[in-house]
Structure formats: structure tokens, C-alpha cells
Design a protein around this motif. Structure first.
Motif, PDB file in Angstrom:
ATOM      1  N   LYS A 186      -5.203 -14.220  -8.576  1.00  0.00           N
ATOM      2  CA  LYS A 186      -5.517 -13.371  -9.831  1.00  0.00           C
ATOM      3  C   LYS A 186      -6.666 -12.428  -9.793  1.00  0.00           C
ATOM      4  CE  LYS A 186      -3.618 -17.152 -12.642  1.00  0.00           C
ATOM      5  NZ  LYS A 186      -4.218 -18.620 -13.369  1.00  0.00           N
ATOM      6  N   VAL A 187      -6.638 -11.484 -10.414  1.00  0.00           N
ATOM      7  CA  VAL A 187      -7.743 -10.251 -10.191  1.00  0.00           C
ATOM      8  C   VAL A 187      -8.233 -10.069 -11.766  1.00  0.00           C
ATOM      9  CG1 VAL A 187      -8.268  -7.803  -9.934  1.00  0.00           C
ATOM     10  CG2 VAL A 187      -6.769  -9.342  -8.374  1.00  0.00           C
ATOM     11  N   LYS A 188      -9.484 -10.284 -11.782  1.00  0.00           N
ATOM     12  CA  LYS A 188     -10.254  -9.844 -13.007  1.00  0.00           C
ATOM     13  C   LYS A 188     -11.101  -8.556 -12.739  1.00  0.00           C
ATOM     14  CE  LYS A 188     -13.617 -12.172 -15.790  1.00  0.00           C
ATOM     15  NZ  LYS A 188     -14.526 -13.258 -15.825  1.00  0.00           N
ATOM     16  N   SER A 248       0.842  -1.115  -0.009  1.00  0.00           N
ATOM     17  CA  SER A 248       0.013   0.087  -0.028  1.00  0.00           C
ATOM     18  C   SER A 248       0.839   1.185  -0.205  1.00  0.00           C
ATOM     19  CB  SER A 248      -0.920  -0.005   1.095  1.00  0.00           C
ATOM     20  OG  SER A 248      -1.718  -1.082   1.117  1.00  0.00           O
ATOM     21  N   GLU A 249       2.039   1.201   0.668  1.00  0.00           N
ATOM     22  CA  GLU A 249       2.890   2.563   0.875  1.00  0.00           C
ATOM     23  C   GLU A 249       3.548   2.859  -0.608  1.00  0.00           C
ATOM     24  OE1 GLU A 249       5.385   2.139   4.297  1.00  0.00           O
ATOM     25  OE2 GLU A 249       3.775   1.960   5.370  1.00  0.00           O
ATOM     26  N   LEU A 250       3.541   1.792  -1.224  1.00  0.00           N
ATOM     27  CA  LEU A 250       4.480   2.136  -2.704  1.00  0.00           C
ATOM     28  C   LEU A 250       3.388   2.770  -3.471  1.00  0.00           C
ATOM     29  CD1 LEU A 250       6.857   1.606  -4.394  1.00  0.00           C
ATOM     30  CD2 LEU A 250       5.689  -0.550  -5.362  1.00  0.00           C
ATOM     31  N   ILE A 251       2.240   2.020  -3.296  1.00  0.00           N
ATOM     32  CA  ILE A 251       1.037   2.944  -4.223  1.00  0.00           C
ATOM     33  C   ILE A 251       0.716   3.998  -3.786  1.00  0.00           C
ATOM     34  CG2 ILE A 251      -1.264   2.648  -5.115  1.00  0.00           C
ATOM     35  CD1 ILE A 251      -1.111  -0.791  -4.558  1.00  0.00           C
ATOM     36  N   ALA A 255      -2.330  -1.548 -10.229  1.00  0.00           N
ATOM     37  CA  ALA A 255      -1.342  -1.578  -9.520  1.00  0.00           C
ATOM     38  C   ALA A 255      -1.072  -2.696  -8.499  1.00  0.00           C
ATOM     39  CB  ALA A 255      -1.006  -0.251  -8.657  1.00  0.00           C
ATOM     40  N   THR A 256      -2.277  -3.173  -8.105  1.00  0.00           N
ATOM     41  CA  THR A 256      -2.306  -4.162  -7.254  1.00  0.00           C
ATOM     42  C   THR A 256      -2.185  -5.491  -7.869  1.00  0.00           C
ATOM     43  OG1 THR A 256      -4.678  -4.640  -6.875  1.00  0.00           O
ATOM     44  CG2 THR A 256      -3.878  -2.698  -5.425  1.00  0.00           C
ATOM     45  N   ILE A 257      -2.443  -5.480  -9.081  1.00  0.00           N
ATOM     46  CA  ILE A 257      -2.743  -6.926  -9.826  1.00  0.00           C
ATOM     47  C   ILE A 257      -1.424  -7.702  -9.716  1.00  0.00           C
ATOM     48  CG2 ILE A 257      -2.962  -8.151 -12.032  1.00  0.00           C
ATOM     49  CD1 ILE A 257      -5.204  -5.949 -12.516  1.00  0.00           C
TER      50      ILE A 257
END
Lengths: 311, 529
Positions: free
Chosen positions: B393-395, B310-313, B382-384
Motif C-alpha cells: 500500500k502506498v501513502k 513501467s512500460e505501460l506508464i 499510476a503505480t498505486i
């Protein structure tokens, strides 16, 4: 002429109905409705009971055909319904936004006509010259520049850097406020008018009747004034009509950018909040304006060129 | 000696000048912006729950309470004092006898009673009904079973008794603009909303829809000597780039900044001098639906919190215009635990938790998101790769911003990303995770935990504020552990202001909401006259 105009106005009715049906169906199938859109900012928690009550209040629970019938019935009596957001009659909301929109459209078209038409004419008179090159650069860039970007560019150049004009707002009758939004909106029709005028003049200059006029000893001014310009004007007028009709619709971006109180910004807000009656009213007004302008242009063409007969 | 006397005189003179410079100056025009997308809905503050309309409401109207930004809690506004019954349900207000409507008429208890009844009119569905509904008998008015709110009793013109449905501090729900007090008789006139009158520091002059709302000073405002400015103009300006030009061109006095502008303004030697930052009461989060099997396991939810950096994002994408979230309650909440550490970015721990939960190969889920740059698809994207690292995996399922609320309330999601209010009332914010709170209210993740419920119930019943605070802290800590959401960040609202504008307040409920009576412009403003 009068029967022709009456017939054209009557023909507009099925077009308006078709547009109304299309908007109605589109906004019935896209996700989201007025009640749930109120939660978009994550600030408001609207419970299911309130959502149900709102849907009931605005008739959104009725079957689609019934809703459409009610809507068309309202249209027949010039009742565009009430806004979900403001609870005011849509016709009032449109009424207060129409004049600023027309001002902007007129300003944009004035800018386009005053610069675009002479530019196209002069370019055609000297093909390959710097005027011609300039007109083509204008035409290509004017048609391809995104309006939002152009608006911002104008703000930076003429408001922030040069300080000639205010960067936003409607003003209190101060004409300086309309300059930048009118230019942003007028550049695209300007480009098209310049191109059309150039092409029309070039084509007519090589027409048989122009050659005959020259052979009969008519001077350059007379040939240009009575033969070339007049004939080209009919083509230019037709393009003008199409453009004039559509600038009202295209003004959406410019109005939001410059905080101009027109129909465009009302339309955007209403789409965002799913205020369907206002969306429908705005689009119908824009379509109606487009139709009326085109009828007016057809009439004007007949005045300019007596060979055109509407029967 | 002479030198010393001269130096002393100079210093004193300088201090005097400085003191004078800080003395609020009367006159001039404040040129404010309503920085969000839409125009003002109308001149009727009751019809809209949009923040744009709240912005003008603060100029035109008065509410029973106001938000005290410095204290971070509500304060009485239209009442001088209040007494509370032993059970915490009956509030008796001694109303101001110097609050005059803009037509010169004195406000009475009848105006408050009428205004609240109007808000509860079931045929109108005003958004403020959710606040007033906490007064006994209000929902009966909404349902058409009563004409008057039984929980509101006029003792005399300046004394009002209010009975609540449950023990609560009405300050937290009666300071909102949607609960503005209108003049009872005058507001029923057919053309009232063409030129509305209120109790606020400024009188209505004109509304050019989509362009501006203009006001002038109300000379008989109950706070003596206030407001300072002669005029106030509020322009709705949703386009950040246009606002930036207008601000740099000195046409407006304030501008709310997005993350790109925040970086640019901080880097500019002049602009950086006029920046006001505040941790607003919003928590950006990914809500997880427990009906989607993996999310019913706490370890999976914790794994997601560990798997995302989270901090990077926040640093790269949000450009530091946010505060890292530890749990639900924001930094400005009195129950925020300063010692609480957010979930550490630890992919290995995430993998271990997934194995323990029975998902050694991870799983796939559908993430509903809007295009919002601060809490929408760009963040999900960004989290994918981070989630892929632990096998998840994210859709992405894109939805329009105005449709998200409907999707979430309908439970038609596996996960969503949103920015939700997490204040200012700590108890109300945490009640959103009580199992008795339905999804349609605000328990979007249908969180259910008996121990948590008990903490909230105990806190609700507690009379001692300090003990209540401790219980709420515990509840917030429990939420962090249970992780019904991915705790992303707390919104950092940033307002740029011109050097000539003074008196801005760090309002954590919404930075764009300012008490205009406290603002003033010095002589260097282009609109000083």
C-alpha cells in the motif's frame, strides 16, 4: 486635504509592517529553503557543508525574532536586503521590474475603463436591451474566466490566427506588445467596472434628487451629465481604485505567460527559489502601490463630489 | 545522348543547389528560448546553477572545456592541447593564444586562475565551487585559509598547470557554465555585470529581466568564420502552451516539448519534420530508504521493480517521451549495457520475492513526491494499483518541488521519486552509490555494498580506459541487481525546431544547451536579415 493625505500615508506604515510580519512568518514555516531549492532539478548535488555555509551567509541560522528585527531595521532605512539568488540589492531588482509592471497595470486599467464604464452606463440607460444583455454577459464571463486560459485564447486568436499582435515579449517600445497581456489582465476589472457602473447609474436614476431635477425641467443630457454621471462616478472611482491597486498583484499569471518583465514574474521566480528577501520586497511594493492608489482615489472622489469632506 | 547530358546537368545542378543549401549562411537572428520556469538570474554566470542561466552562458562565455555532443564527451575549448602526468593528476594546458575577450584583450592563464579563485570564494558560495573544488588547494581558498588555489600554476601566459586532488578527467567538470572564464581585471570593475564581457561567440547587448537577453556576433571569435548569425535573442519562456503558440507563430526558432506537445507535434505532418530527440543523462527513479525496514531487504526492492509496469506508464502517461531504464546509467553513457534487460513486469515474481523477504501480506510505505507530471504524483498514482496487486500500500506525501532536495538530503523519507543526473561522467555518476559518498552529496539511498565499492575503487584507479569501462559496466549491472531504486526511465528530451534553423546538436547533458556558434538560419527565416 494635505493633513488627510499625510495621515493616510502614516496609517500605511503599520499596515506595511503587519504585512511584512505575516510574509516573514509564512516563509519561515513553509518547507524548503534557498540552498536546498537549488537541487530541485535533480542536476545539482549540494553537499551539507555548502548548505550550512549558505544558511550562515544568508542569516537563516539566526533565531526568528533576531531575523525579523534585522529585517524591520533594514526596512526603516529602505534597505530591503540582498537577493539570495542574484546577490544584488532587492531594491534594484524591484526598480528594474516596476516600470514594466506599471505599464501593464495602466494598460489593463485603460482597457477596462474605456470599455467597461461606458458599457455599464449604456446598459443602465436601457435596462433589458441588447446592450444591457451584452454588458451582463461580459460581466459574468469576464469575472469567471481564468486569466491563464484567457491569455492563451487571446494568443491563439490574435497572434496565431489573425497575426495582429506578437504572442509574447516586451518589445522595443512597440505598443503592439502590450495589447494582449493588457487585455488578459484588464478583462476582470472591465467586468467589475461595467457591473458597478450599471448598478450605480440604475440606483441614482431613481434617486429623489434626479426626480426633482427632472421636475424642475432639466433636460436629459443635463440630468445625466450633472446628476447621474457625477454621482455614479464616485462609486465607479472607488471600485476603480480597488481594482487598480490589485491588478499589479494579479499580473503574476499574465506576466509569466507573456514573458513580460514585471514584478509578477520576479515574485513567482523568487517564491519558487525561496528567495525570501525578494518575495518580501515584491509583496510590500504591491501592497504599497495598493495603498497609494486608494489614497489617490479618495482624494479624487472629493474633487469629483465636493460634498465629501476629509477632515 | 543529349537527354543523358541534360539529365546529368540537372542532377548536378540539383546537387549543387543542395550543397549550397547546406552551406552555413552568415547573417540573420537566431531566436532561442530558455524553456524552463524561471527568468535568468542575473548577468553573472557564476551565481546560478539553473539551466536557464547556462543557456545564455554558452553564448556569452567560454569555459576551459566544452561538451562535444557528437562524440558524447568533453573536448578542449580554451586550450589547444593538454598533457597529463603519469599519475593522472597533473594536467598541463597549452592555452589558446587567439581567444579574445569582447573588449579585444587576449585571454591568459591569469584569467583562468582568477576566475576559478572567484568561484571558490567562500563568502559567495557560488555553485560552481563543487567543480573547481576538485583542483588541489581550492577548498583552502573556500575556507579562507589561502588566497590562491595552489593546484593552479601559471607557467607563462599561455601555459597553465593544474593539479587535481585525485585522478580524474577535468573535462567532465570544467565544461559547465558555472566555471566560465571571466577577464580578471575587468570583472572586478563595479559595473562589469551591467554589461559583462566574455570569450563566447556572442557579445552582450541587453538583458530585459524576465523577457529576453540579446547578443550580437563577436567578430573576433577564435573559431574562424563563426558564429554565423549576426544576432541572438534568448527569451525565457517557462509556459509550454505560450511557447507552443510562439513557435507555431514563427516567433521563435526552437521549443522544448513536454509530453502532450510531443504527441501533437509528432502527429502533425509539418511540425514532425523538425523534431530533435536525445536521451539525456537523467534517470527518473524511486529512491528507497533502507532505514525503513522492508527497503533494507534487496528482495523487497526487486519486488517493487517487478510489481510496477513501467512500460505501460511510459506509454500512457509519459506519452513515450522517455526510454525505459534498465539500471542507473543512461543510454548515452559509454558504460550502458545494450544487452541489459530491464526488470520485467511480473507481479507473481514480486509476490514470491515479498514472501521470501518475510512480507507475505505486503506492507505500507510513504512515498514523497512533487507535482511534476513526468516524475511526480501522477506517476505515483499510476503505480498505486500495481503495487496494491502484490499487497503493497502506498501513502502519497506531497511536497513542493523546491522542497524535495531538502527532504531527501535530510533523509526524511521512506521513498521519494525524483529525476537525478546520471552523467555525463560515468565514474562520477556511479560514485554516488559508493558507501563513502554521504547522502548529502548524492548517495540519497545510503547504498552500501562492499563488492560495489571495490568495483568503483578499482575503476577509479584503472589507467586503461577499456578496462575501466568494463569495471563500470559491472558496477552498473550490480546496481540493477541490488535495486536501491525503482528504475523508471531515462529522460527523452525533445526539441522542436523551425525548418530554417540548422546546426542543432543532440546534447545529452541538456538538449537546450547548444553551441550557438554552430547554428545558422537560412534565408527562409522571418529573421534572416
Amino acid at each position: 486635504m494635505l493633513p488627510y493625505v499625510s495621515r493616510r500615508l502614516l496609517q500605511a506604515i503599520p499596515i506595511l509592517l503587519a504585512v511584512a510580519a505575516l510574509i516573514f512568518v509564512l516563509f519561515s514555516v513553509i518547507p524548503g529553503n534557498f540552498a536546498t531549492s537549488q537541487m530541485a532539478d535533480g542536476r545539482s548535488n549540494i553537499d551539507a557543508e555548502t548548505i550550512a555555509r549558505m544558511n550562515q551567509q544568508f542569516g537563516l541560522n539566526d533565531p526568528l525574532p533576531l531575523r525579523f528585527a534585522k529585517y524591520v531595521g533594514g526596512l526603516a532605512t529602505f534597505d530591503l536586503g540582498d537577493s539570495f539568488r542574484t546577490r544584488q540589492p532587492v531594491i534594484n531588482l524591484i526598480g528594474e521590474r516596476l516600470w514594466p509592471s506599471l505599464q501593464l497595470a495602466l494598460g489593463a486599467m485603460l482597457f477596462a475603463i474605456v470599455i467597461g464604464v461606458p458599457l455599464g452606463f449604456f446598459a443602465a440607460l436601457k435596462p433589458g436591451s441588447w446592450v444591457d444583455m451584452l454588458s451582463m454577459v461580459f460581466a459574468v464571463s469576464g469575472l469567471s474566466l481564468p486569466m491563464f486560459w484567457l491569455g492563451l485564447l487571446l494568443m491563439y486568436a490574435f497572434a496565431l490566427t489573425l497575426g495582429w499582435f506578437p504572442s509574447f515579449g516586451y518589445g522595443d517600445g512597440d505598443p503592439r506588445y502590450i495589447v494582449l497581456p493588457a487585455i488578459a489582465l484588464g478583462v476582470s476589472p472591465l467586468a467589475l467596472l461595467a457591473r458597478t457602473a450599471r448598478a450605480a447609474v440604475l440606483e441614482i436614476m431613481h434617486a429623489d434628487f434626479v426626480r426633482t431635477a427632472r421636475a424642475k425641467g432639466a433636460g436629459s443630457y443635463r440630468v445625466m451629465r450633472w446628476h447621474v454621471a457625477r454621482n455614479a462616478l464616485v462609486i465607479v472611482l472607488t471600485t476603480l481604485g480597488l481594482q487598480f491597486g490589485s491588478v499589479l498583484g494579479q499580473a503574476v499569471v499574465v506576466e509569466k505567460l507573456f514573458a513580460w518583465p514585471g514584478l509578477g514574474s520576479l515574485l513567482v521566480d523568487s517564491v519558487t527559489w525561496r528567495d525570501i528577501p525578494v518575495v518580501q520586497g515584491c509583496i510590500l511594493t504591491i501592497v504599497l502601490f495598493f495603498l497609494v492608489v486608494n489614497i489617490a482615489v479618495d482624494v479624487l472622489c472629493a474633487v469629483v463630489d465636493p460634498r465629501i469632506k476629509y477632515s | 545522348m543529349k537527354k543523358f547530358a541534360f539529365a546529368t546537368a540537372l542532377t548536378l545542378a540539383a546537387l549543387t543547389v543542395q550543397a549550397q543549401a547546406q552551406e552555413p549562411r552568415r547573417g540573420g537572428t537566431i531566436r532561442f528560448t530558455a524553456p524552463y520556469g524561471a527568468s535568468f538570474v542575473s548577468n553573472d554566470s557564476h551565481v546560478s546553477n539553473q539551466i536557464q542561466d547556462e543557456i545564455y552562458t554558452y553564448a556569452l562565455h567560454g569555459m576551459l572545456y566544452k561538451w562535444d555532443s557528437k562524440a558524447g564527451k568533453p573536448a578542449l575549448d580554451l586550450a589547444k592541447s593538454v598533457t597529463v602526468s603519469a599519475d593522472g593528476k597533473v594536467y598541463t594546458f597549452k592555452l589558446r593564444d587567439d581567444a579574445l575577450f569582447h573588449n579585444g584583450r587576449k585571454m591568459t592563464a591569469d584569467d583562468i586562475i582568477w576566475s576559478y579563485a572567484r568561484i571558490m570564494d567562500g563568502s559567495k558560495n557560488f555553485p560552481g565551487a563543487r567543480y573547481v573544488a576538485r583542483i588541489q588547494g581550492a577548498t583552502e581558498v573556500q575556507k579562507g585559509q589561502a588566497k590562491e588555489i595552489s593546484g593552479l600554476k601559471k607557467i607563462d601566459d599561455t601555459t597553465l598547470e593544474m593539479t587535481l586532488t585525485e585522478k580524474a578527467d577535468p573535462g567532465y567538470f570544467l565544461f559547465q557554465g558555472q566555471t566560465a572564464i571571466y577577464p580578471a581585471k575587468e570583472a572586478q570593475a563595479p559595473d562589469f555585470f551591467n554589461k559583462p564581457i566574455g570569450l563566447g561567440p556572442f557579445k552582450f547587448v541587453e538583458h530585459v529581466p524576465g523577457s529576453r537577453m540579446a547578443f550580437e556576433r563577436w567578430d573576433k571569435y577564435y573559431q574562424a568564420g563563426k558564429p554565423y548569425a549576426d544576432k541572438l535573442v534568448i527569451s525565457p519562456m517557462g509556459e509550454a502552451a505560450a511557447r507552443d503558440v510562439a513557435f507555431r507563430n514563427k516567433e521563435i526558432d526552437v521549443s522544448v516539448l513536454g509530453s502532450t506537445q510531443y504527441v501533437a507535434y509528432k502527429a502533425d505532418a509539418n511540425l514532425s519534420k523538425g523534431i530533435l530527440e536525445v536521451a539525456e543523462v537523467f534517470t527518473r527513479n524511486m529512491g528507497m530508504n533502507p532505514t525503513f525496514k522492508p527497503f533494507s531487504d534487496k528482495r523487497v526492492r526487486q519486488a517493487i521493480n517487478h510489481a510496477i509496469d513501467s512500460e505501460l506508464i511510459i506509454k500512457r502517461l509519459v506519452r513515450d517521451k522517455a526510454y525505459r531504464a534498465a539500471s542507473w546509467l543512461p543510454l548515452s553513457s559509454p558504460a550502458f549495457d545494450k544487452d541489459a534487460k530491464p526488470y520485467a513486469y511480473d507481479p507473481e515474481k514480486a509476490k514470491k520475492l515479498l514472501v521470501e523477504a518475510g512480507y507475505p501480506d505486503g506492507f505500507e510505505f510513504e512515498w514523497t513526491a512533487t507535482p511534476n507530471e513526468s516524475w511526480g504524483i501522477p506517476i505515483v498514482e499510476a503505480t498505486i494499483p500495481m503495487l496494491a496487486k502484490v499487497g503493497i500500500k502506498v501513502k502519497v506525501k506531497p511536497v513542493e518541488t523546491s522542497a524535495l532536495g531538502g527532504v531527501v538530503v535530510g533523509g526524511d523519507f521512506q521513498a521519494y521519486i525524483w529525476s537525478n543526473t546520471s552523467g555525463p561522467d560515468t565514474l562520477t555518476a556511479l560514485k554516488c552509490f559508493h558507501s563513502a559518498t554521504p547522502r548529502s552529496s548524492c548517495n540519497y539511498t545510503t547504498f552500501k555494498n562492499a563488492a560495489y565499492d571495490k568495483l568503483i575503487d578499482d575503476a577509479s584507479a584503472e589507467n586503461d580506459p577499456a578496462k575501466q569501462l568494463e569495471l563500470l559496466k559491472k558496477a552498473n549491472a550490480m546496481l540493477q541487481d541490488e535495486a536501491p531504486v525503482w528504475f523508471f526511465n531515462y529522460n527523452k528530451a525533445v526539441m522542436a525546431y523551425q525548418p530554417w534553423l540548422h546546426g542543432l546538436q543532440p546534447n545529452a547533458t541538456e538538449l537546450a544547451l547548444q553551441r550557438y556558434e554552430d547554428l545558422w538560419v537560412d534565408a527562409s527565416s522571418p529573421a534572416a536579415k
